[in-house]
Design an enzyme around this catalytic site. Structure first.
Site, PDB file in Angstrom:
ATOM      1  N   ARG A  88       0.592 -22.068  10.641  1.00  0.00           N
ATOM      2  CA  ARG A  88       1.947 -22.090  10.302  1.00  0.00           C
ATOM      3  C   ARG A  88       3.004 -22.813  11.535  1.00  0.00           C
ATOM      4  O   ARG A  88       4.180 -22.942  11.487  1.00  0.00           O
ATOM      5  CB  ARG A  88       2.781 -20.537  10.226  1.00  0.00           C
ATOM      6  CG  ARG A  88       2.734 -20.105   8.757  1.00  0.00           C
ATOM      7  CD  ARG A  88       3.214 -18.767   8.780  1.00  0.00           C
ATOM      8  NE  ARG A  88       3.693 -18.402   7.459  1.00  0.00           N
ATOM      9  CZ  ARG A  88       3.386 -17.836   6.529  1.00  0.00           C
ATOM     10  NH1 ARG A  88       1.941 -17.193   6.606  1.00  0.00           N
ATOM     11  NH2 ARG A  88       4.097 -17.357   5.613  1.00  0.00           N
ATOM     12  N   ARG A 144      13.294 -16.688   6.838  1.00  0.00           N
ATOM     13  CA  ARG A 144      12.200 -17.160   6.693  1.00  0.00           C
ATOM     14  C   ARG A 144      12.023 -18.630   6.233  1.00  0.00           C
ATOM     15  O   ARG A 144      11.209 -19.229   6.825  1.00  0.00           O
ATOM     16  CB  ARG A 144      11.306 -16.055   5.522  1.00  0.00           C
ATOM     17  CG  ARG A 144      10.804 -14.987   6.047  1.00  0.00           C
ATOM     18  CD  ARG A 144      10.694 -13.820   4.913  1.00  0.00           C
ATOM     19  NE  ARG A 144       9.556 -14.291   4.059  1.00  0.00           N
ATOM     20  CZ  ARG A 144       9.163 -13.947   2.965  1.00  0.00           C
ATOM     21  NH1 ARG A 144       9.969 -12.883   2.183  1.00  0.00           N
ATOM     22  NH2 ARG A 144       8.000 -14.160   2.055  1.00  0.00           N
TER      23      ARG A 144
HETATM   24  P1  B4P Z   1       2.993 -14.457   3.550  1.00  0.00           P
HETATM   25  O1  B4P Z   1       2.152 -12.873   3.037  1.00  0.00           O
HETATM   26  O2  B4P Z   1       2.099 -15.459   3.647  1.00  0.00           O
HETATM   27  O3  B4P Z   1       4.138 -14.225   2.508  1.00  0.00           O
HETATM   28  P2  B4P Z   1       4.679 -15.484   1.597  1.00  0.00           P
HETATM   29  O4  B4P Z   1       5.169 -16.893   2.148  1.00  0.00           O
HETATM   30  O5  B4P Z   1       6.070 -14.611   1.091  1.00  0.00           O
HETATM   31  O6  B4P Z   1       4.039 -15.616   0.477  1.00  0.00           O
HETATM   32  P3  B4P Z   1       3.564 -16.383  -0.721  1.00  0.00           P
HETATM   33  O7  B4P Z   1       3.639 -18.239  -0.706  1.00  0.00           O
HETATM   34  O8  B4P Z   1       1.891 -16.198  -0.760  1.00  0.00           O
HETATM   35  O9  B4P Z   1       4.052 -16.008  -1.983  1.00  0.00           O
HETATM   36  P4  B4P Z   1       3.431 -15.440  -3.363  1.00  0.00           P
HETATM   37  O10 B4P Z   1       1.829 -15.917  -3.823  1.00  0.00           O
HETATM   38  O11 B4P Z   1       3.324 -13.813  -2.760  1.00  0.00           O
HETATM   39  O12 B4P Z   1       3.937 -14.065   4.912  1.00  0.00           O
HETATM   40  C1  B4P Z   1       4.507 -12.881   5.273  1.00  0.00           C
HETATM   41  C2  B4P Z   1       4.961 -12.766   6.537  1.00  0.00           C
HETATM   42  O13 B4P Z   1       3.797 -12.697   7.588  1.00  0.00           O
HETATM   43  C3  B4P Z   1       5.503 -14.090   7.333  1.00  0.00           C
HETATM   44  O14 B4P Z   1       7.133 -14.158   6.845  1.00  0.00           O
HETATM   45  C4  B4P Z   1       5.259 -13.814   8.872  1.00  0.00           C
HETATM   46  O15 B4P Z   1       6.164 -12.754   9.359  1.00  0.00           O
HETATM   47  C5  B4P Z   1       4.011 -13.135   9.003  1.00  0.00           C
HETATM   48  N1  B4P Z   1       2.794 -14.203   9.042  1.00  0.00           N
HETATM   49  C6  B4P Z   1       2.098 -14.737   8.129  1.00  0.00           C
HETATM   50  N2  B4P Z   1       1.241 -15.502   8.559  1.00  0.00           N
HETATM   51  C7  B4P Z   1       1.520 -15.959   9.716  1.00  0.00           C
HETATM   52  C8  B4P Z   1       1.285 -16.910  10.884  1.00  0.00           C
HETATM   53  N3  B4P Z   1       0.359 -17.830  10.461  1.00  0.00           N
HETATM   54  N4  B4P Z   1       2.080 -16.922  11.949  1.00  0.00           N
HETATM   55  C9  B4P Z   1       3.056 -15.996  12.126  1.00  0.00           C
HETATM   56  N5  B4P Z   1       3.323 -15.119  11.235  1.00  0.00           N
HETATM   57  C10 B4P Z   1       2.931 -14.841  10.122  1.00  0.00           C
HETATM   58  O16 B4P Z   1       4.174 -15.700  -4.606  1.00  0.00           O
HETATM   59  C11 B4P Z   1       5.626 -15.217  -4.186  1.00  0.00           C
HETATM   60  C12 B4P Z   1       6.316 -14.495  -5.455  1.00  0.00           C
HETATM   61  O17 B4P Z   1       6.318 -15.658  -6.484  1.00  0.00           O
HETATM   62  C13 B4P Z   1       5.277 -13.528  -6.024  1.00  0.00           C
HETATM   63  O18 B4P Z   1       6.080 -12.277  -6.942  1.00  0.00           O
HETATM   64  C14 B4P Z   1       4.715 -14.180  -7.354  1.00  0.00           C
HETATM   65  O19 B4P Z   1       4.178 -13.533  -8.532  1.00  0.00           O
HETATM   66  C15 B4P Z   1       5.524 -15.020  -7.768  1.00  0.00           C
HETATM   67  N6  B4P Z   1       4.927 -16.391  -8.250  1.00  0.00           N
HETATM   68  C16 B4P Z   1       3.954 -17.176  -7.593  1.00  0.00           C
HETATM   69  N7  B4P Z   1       3.782 -18.296  -8.345  1.00  0.00           N
HETATM   70  C17 B4P Z   1       4.646 -18.533  -9.189  1.00  0.00           C
HETATM   71  C18 B4P Z   1       4.976 -19.416 -10.289  1.00  0.00           C
HETATM   72  N8  B4P Z   1       4.357 -20.485 -10.280  1.00  0.00           N
HETATM   73  N9  B4P Z   1       6.397 -19.169 -10.939  1.00  0.00           N
HETATM   74  C19 B4P Z   1       6.776 -18.059 -10.780  1.00  0.00           C
HETATM   75  N10 B4P Z   1       6.637 -17.027  -9.837  1.00  0.00           N
HETATM   76  C20 B4P Z   1       5.605 -17.217  -9.135  1.00  0.00           C
END
Ligand code: B4P
Length: 200
Positions: A88, A144
């Site tokens: 990231r 974020r």
């Molecule tokens: P992540 O767990 O990677 O979280 P995210 O970006 O929110 O999720 P993602 O994009 O995977 O969304 P999802 O499928 O769940 O990171 C969380 C935190 O961890 C970061 O902020 C940071 O603090 C830390 N972190 C992680 N990696 C790091 C790194 N490399 N360096 C530093 N810190 C790091 O989907 C989201 C929602 O949308 C769900 O509810 C899903 O059901 C819905 N959804 C998915 N696809 C959809 C669609 N097509 N249409 C409608 N809804 C949909």
């Protein structure tokens, strides 16, 4: 098969990563999931990680890099892996390059899921209501999104210049996005890249 999936918070990285990993029979490795798994631990590091995540900021590079390097040593990564949400930051890109070089491995494709920011806020607030995730509050979501723009979006150019970026529209039903994604990966395989077909 060595894949990365990138995209802004809530783009659906985790949702799609599970499907891609199943298709190619490789582990999906989510740094977000690994950090959330530390939640119950009563250690200074676990407390620090939880506090950082709740604010919407990134966990420090040295901590994140070590967690990933350890995970990539596991036996199930021998055939490849899909990294979800890592790298990231630019220092994480450099670190991953070093780890892959050591094992004479390279990235086959970097999937970029693009979704309009307003749609993402809606998705995350909806998820927050059911998951109780501390970083799905409006304030943390804004942080974020900004951290993504500042630190992660520039990585897309790095991988584009390397010729491994596969850009996919992440808007629409989950199944529709999955189909789009496999079509894009198949097209890349058809164009003579190192990608090979999956199990279905
Ligand atoms: P992540 O767990 O990677 O979280 P995210 O970006 O929110 O999720 P993602 O994009 O995977 O969304 P999802 O499928 O769940 O990171 C969380 C935190 O961890 C970061 O902020 C940071 O603090 C830390 N972190 C992680 N990696 C790091 C790194 N490399 N360096 C530093 N810190 C790091 O989907 C989201 C929602 O949308 C769900 O509810 C899903 O059901 C819905 N959804 C998915 N696809 C959809 C669609 N097509 N249409 C409608 N809804 C949909």
């Amino acid at each position: 098969m060595h894949l990365l999936i990138m995209g802004p918070p809530g783009a659906g990285k985790g949702t799609q990563a599970v499907r891609i990993a199943e298709h190619y029979q490789i582990p999906a490795i989510s740094t977000g999931d690994m950090f959330r798994a530390m939640r119950g631990l009563d250690t200074p590091l676990a407390r620090q990680v939880q506090e950082i995540m709740a604010s919407g900021a990134y966990v420090p590079n040295d901590v994140t890099n070590q967690v990933v390097a350890d995970r990539l040593l596991a036996d199930d990564c021998a055939r490849g892996f899909l990294l979800d949400g890592y790298p990231r930051t630019l220092p994480q890109v450099d670190y991953l390059d070093g780890v892959l070089d050591e094992g004479a491995r390279s990235i086959d494709a970097v999937i970029s899921l693009a979704v309009d920011p307003d749609e993402l806020v809606g998705r995350l607030i909806k998820r927050g209501a059911s998951s109780g995730r501390e970083d799905d509050t409006p304030e943390a979501i804004r942080t974020r999104q900004q951290v993504y723009i500042d630190e992660t979006a520039p990585l897309l150019d790095v991988y584009r210049q390397r010729g491994v970026l596969v850009e996919v529209d992440g808007l629409g039903e989950v199944d529709v996005v999955t189909k789009r994604l496999f079509t894009a990966l198949d097209e890349r395989a058809g164009s003579g890249s190192a990608l090979v077909g999956g199990t279905s």
